[in-house]
Design a protein around this motif. Structure first.
Motif, short mmCIF file in Angstrom:
data_model
loop_
_atom_site.label_atom_id
_atom_site.label_comp_id
_atom_site.label_asym_id
_atom_site.label_seq_id
_atom_site.Cartn_x
_atom_site.Cartn_y
_atom_site.Cartn_z
N MET A 27 0.84 -1.20 0.00
CA MET A 27 0.00 0.00 0.00
C MET A 27 0.87 1.25 0.00
SD MET A 27 -3.14 0.24 -0.47
CE MET A 27 -3.73 1.74 0.26
N PRO A 28 0.28 2.38 0.14
CA PRO A 28 0.96 3.62 -0.22
C PRO A 28 2.05 4.12 0.73
CG PRO A 28 -1.42 3.83 -0.22
CD PRO A 28 -1.09 2.59 0.51
N LEU A 29 2.82 4.98 0.15
CA LEU A 29 3.90 5.62 0.89
C LEU A 29 3.61 7.12 0.96
CD1 LEU A 29 6.79 5.65 2.12
CD2 LEU A 29 7.68 5.82 -0.21
N ILE A 30 3.60 7.66 2.16
CA ILE A 30 3.41 9.10 2.35
C ILE A 30 4.75 9.67 2.81
CG2 ILE A 30 2.10 10.90 3.55
CD1 ILE A 30 -0.11 8.73 4.03
N ILE A 31 5.35 10.49 1.96
CA ILE A 31 6.66 11.05 2.28
C ILE A 31 6.43 12.45 2.87
CG2 ILE A 31 8.90 11.75 1.33
CD1 ILE A 31 8.20 9.83 -1.09
N CYS A 35 10.40 5.60 -6.62
CA CYS A 35 10.68 4.40 -7.43
C CYS A 35 10.42 3.13 -6.62
CB CYS A 35 12.12 4.39 -7.94
SG CYS A 35 12.42 5.67 -9.16
N GLU A 36 10.78 3.18 -5.35
CA GLU A 36 10.56 2.00 -4.49
C GLU A 36 9.07 1.69 -4.40
OE1 GLU A 36 12.90 -0.02 -3.31
OE2 GLU A 36 11.19 -1.24 -2.67
N ALA A 37 8.25 2.74 -4.25
CA ALA A 37 6.80 2.53 -4.17
C ALA A 37 6.29 1.96 -5.49
CB ALA A 37 6.10 3.84 -3.84
N LYS A 38 6.82 2.52 -6.58
CA LYS A 38 6.39 2.06 -7.90
C LYS A 38 6.76 0.59 -8.12
CE LYS A 38 7.64 3.68 -11.92
NZ LYS A 38 7.67 4.19 -13.26
N ASN A 39 7.92 0.23 -7.60
CA ASN A 39 8.38 -1.16 -7.68
C ASN A 39 7.37 -2.13 -7.08
OD1 ASN A 39 10.76 -1.42 -8.95
ND2 ASN A 39 12.02 -1.13 -7.11
N CYS A 99 2.84 9.71 -2.22
CA CYS A 99 2.52 11.14 -2.27
C CYS A 99 3.46 11.85 -1.30
CB CYS A 99 1.05 11.39 -1.92
SG CYS A 99 0.64 11.09 -0.21
N VAL A 100 3.48 13.17 -1.43
CA VAL A 100 4.36 13.97 -0.58
C VAL A 100 3.50 14.93 0.24
CG1 VAL A 100 6.24 15.67 -0.57
CG2 VAL A 100 6.31 13.76 -2.18
N LEU A 101 3.78 15.00 1.54
CA LEU A 101 3.12 16.00 2.39
C LEU A 101 4.19 16.97 2.86
CD1 LEU A 101 0.84 17.20 4.15
CD2 LEU A 101 1.42 15.52 5.90
N GLU A 136 -11.45 6.39 -3.66
CA GLU A 136 -11.95 6.12 -5.01
C GLU A 136 -11.00 6.61 -6.10
OE1 GLU A 136 -14.86 4.44 -5.94
OE2 GLU A 136 -14.59 3.88 -3.85
N SER A 137 -10.41 7.80 -5.83
CA SER A 137 -9.59 8.40 -6.90
C SER A 137 -8.16 7.87 -6.90
CB SER A 137 -9.57 9.91 -6.77
OG SER A 137 -8.87 10.27 -5.61
N ARG A 138 -7.92 6.84 -6.07
CA ARG A 138 -6.57 6.28 -6.05
C ARG A 138 -6.15 5.84 -7.45
NH1 ARG A 138 -4.46 0.69 -3.26
NH2 ARG A 138 -2.67 0.62 -4.62
N ARG A 139 -5.00 6.39 -7.85
CA ARG A 139 -4.60 6.07 -9.23
C ARG A 139 -4.07 4.65 -9.30
NH1 ARG A 139 1.30 8.13 -9.25
NH2 ARG A 139 1.39 8.72 -7.09
N VAL A 140 -4.31 4.03 -10.41
CA VAL A 140 -3.83 2.66 -10.60
C VAL A 140 -2.39 2.75 -11.06
CG1 VAL A 140 -4.20 0.51 -11.88
CG2 VAL A 140 -6.14 1.98 -11.29
N VAL A 141 -1.53 2.10 -10.33
CA VAL A 141 -0.11 2.16 -10.68
C VAL A 141 0.26 0.91 -11.45
CG1 VAL A 141 2.22 2.38 -9.75
CG2 VAL A 141 0.33 3.52 -8.62
N ARG A 142 0.69 1.12 -12.65
CA ARG A 142 1.12 -0.02 -13.47
C ARG A 142 2.64 -0.01 -13.55
NH1 ARG A 142 -3.11 2.25 -16.25
NH2 ARG A 142 -5.02 1.05 -16.07
N PRO A 143 3.24 -1.19 -13.65
CA PRO A 143 4.69 -1.25 -13.62
C PRO A 143 5.36 -0.41 -14.69
CG PRO A 143 3.71 -3.41 -14.12
CD PRO A 143 2.61 -2.51 -13.76
N ASN A 144 4.72 -0.25 -15.86
CA ASN A 144 5.38 0.48 -16.95
C ASN A 144 4.99 1.96 -16.98
OD1 ASN A 144 2.80 0.04 -17.65
ND2 ASN A 144 3.21 -0.61 -19.77
N GLN A 145 4.34 2.46 -15.91
CA GLN A 145 3.95 3.87 -15.89
C GLN A 145 5.12 4.77 -15.63
OE1 GLN A 145 0.75 4.49 -13.14
NE2 GLN A 145 -0.65 5.02 -14.75
#
Ligand code: ADP
Ligand code: MG
Length: 297
Positions: A1-5, A151-155, A161-163, A288-297
């Motif tokens: 799941m997500p990473l909040i930096i 990149c790690e999250a994308k992996n 996201c960044v706060l 709901e608006s969570r973007r779908v992350v695909r490996p080649n994005q």
């Protein structure tokens, strides 16, 4: 799941906001429907240890462990992890580039900072999983480092996201100065009462009631010197180290992939605004608006 930096100047209120975000996320996670029904371990009366010992067969142990694990995991959809310098035992001096404070035979001027980043990176990597929300509370001031985290999250195919916690340099400097003064034993009783009001204002925010209470005390305390707290036992940065970190700070840029989506909270943001920002973060990472992350994005 997500990473909040989380990112911001040193002593700008990052940990204060992270505590509020943590309480908010825990509330949201608890409110989420469980993915699986809870598994009952037995009757309403718990068996005694002696009884368990008597009854236990080798295969029971294994089965019980599996059931307990399943029960814990099925409790909520997400697990929350907060990772920071404090959780990894990283001291402020790790960021100090002053040659006179380097240890003998050190590899390079920023060797300790590199080690700190490696420790944080390892912790994030271990925590990130399909059901984990990871909040990284720290300076995170180098854009290349934020890129690496992105990149790690994308992996692991999870969003990030960044706060950014915003605060004027003067205010952040005052917080550090107060901590330096406290360390030197110079904080008097007058300062203490001013600090107490700062602490009330910055109390961890979770449910609506707590948010409202924090807003009310914040309004009462307007004009107070709220740049610290008597319970604030955080270590200060050495003055030169602090100034250096401010100088080296690389502002996040929402036009770049690794700094977006970018959310901002400033020191003065009240309960209502804070909740709005937290709602938007939740929406981006789990809603709901969570973007779908695909490996080649
Ligand atoms: P950082 O994690 O960036 O070093 P902290 O969260 O430890 O900063 O905050 C430094 C001090 O400032 C704490 O004593 C905290 O009580 C106070 N503080 C931080 N943010 C606020 C705020 N928005 N309003 C009032 N006081 C705050
Ligand atoms: Mg902090």
């Amino acid at each position: 799941m997500p990473l909040i930096i989380v990112t911001g100047l040193p002593t700008s209120g990052k940990t204060t906001r992270v505590k509020q975000l943590e309480a908010y996320l825990r509330g949201r996670i608890e409110a989420e429907p469980s993915p699986e029904p809870e598994i009952e371990l037995g009757g309403s009366q718990k068996p005694t240890a002696a009884h368990q010992q008597q009854q236990r067969l080798p295969q029971d142990d294994h089965q019980q462990q599996r059931q307990e694990k399943k029960r814990k995991n099925s409790k909520s959809r997400y697990r929350l992890h907060v990772i920071s310098d404090a959780t990894q035992g990283i001291r402020r001096s790790a960021y100090d580039l002053a040659p006179e404070r380097q240890e003998a035979h050190t590899r390079s001027a920023n060797a300790s900072e590199k080690d700190a980043r490696a420790a944080l990176y390892g912790a994030v990597k271990r925590a990130l999983g399909p059901r984990d929300i990871v909040v990284l509370d720290g300076l995170n001031y180098i854009k290349g480092w934020r890129y690496q985290l992105y990149c790690e999250a994308k992996n692991v195919r999870t969003p990030s996201c960044v706060l950014q916690v915003g605060c004027t340099v003067e205010r952040a400097r005052r917080v550090n100065e107060r901590r330096l003064a406290r360390r030197a034993g110079q904080v008097g009783s007058k300062d203490k009462s001013a600090e107490e009001s700062g602490q009330r204002n910055s109390k961890a925010i979770g449910g609506r009631e707590e948010l409202e209470e924090a807003a009310a005390t914040s309004a009462q305390g307007e004009g107070d010197d709220d740049d610290g707290s008597c319970d604030d036992m955080e270590e200060p940065y050495e003055r030169e180290n602090w100034e250096n970190l401010v100088f080296r700070y690389e502002e996040p840029n929402p036009m770049t992939r690794w700094d977006s989506p970018l959310f901002t909270l400033i020191w003065e943001d009240d309960e209502r605004r804070t909740r709005q920002v937290f709602d938007s973060i939740w929406d981006a990472i789990a809603g709901e608006s969570r973007r779908v992350v695909r490996p080649n994005q």
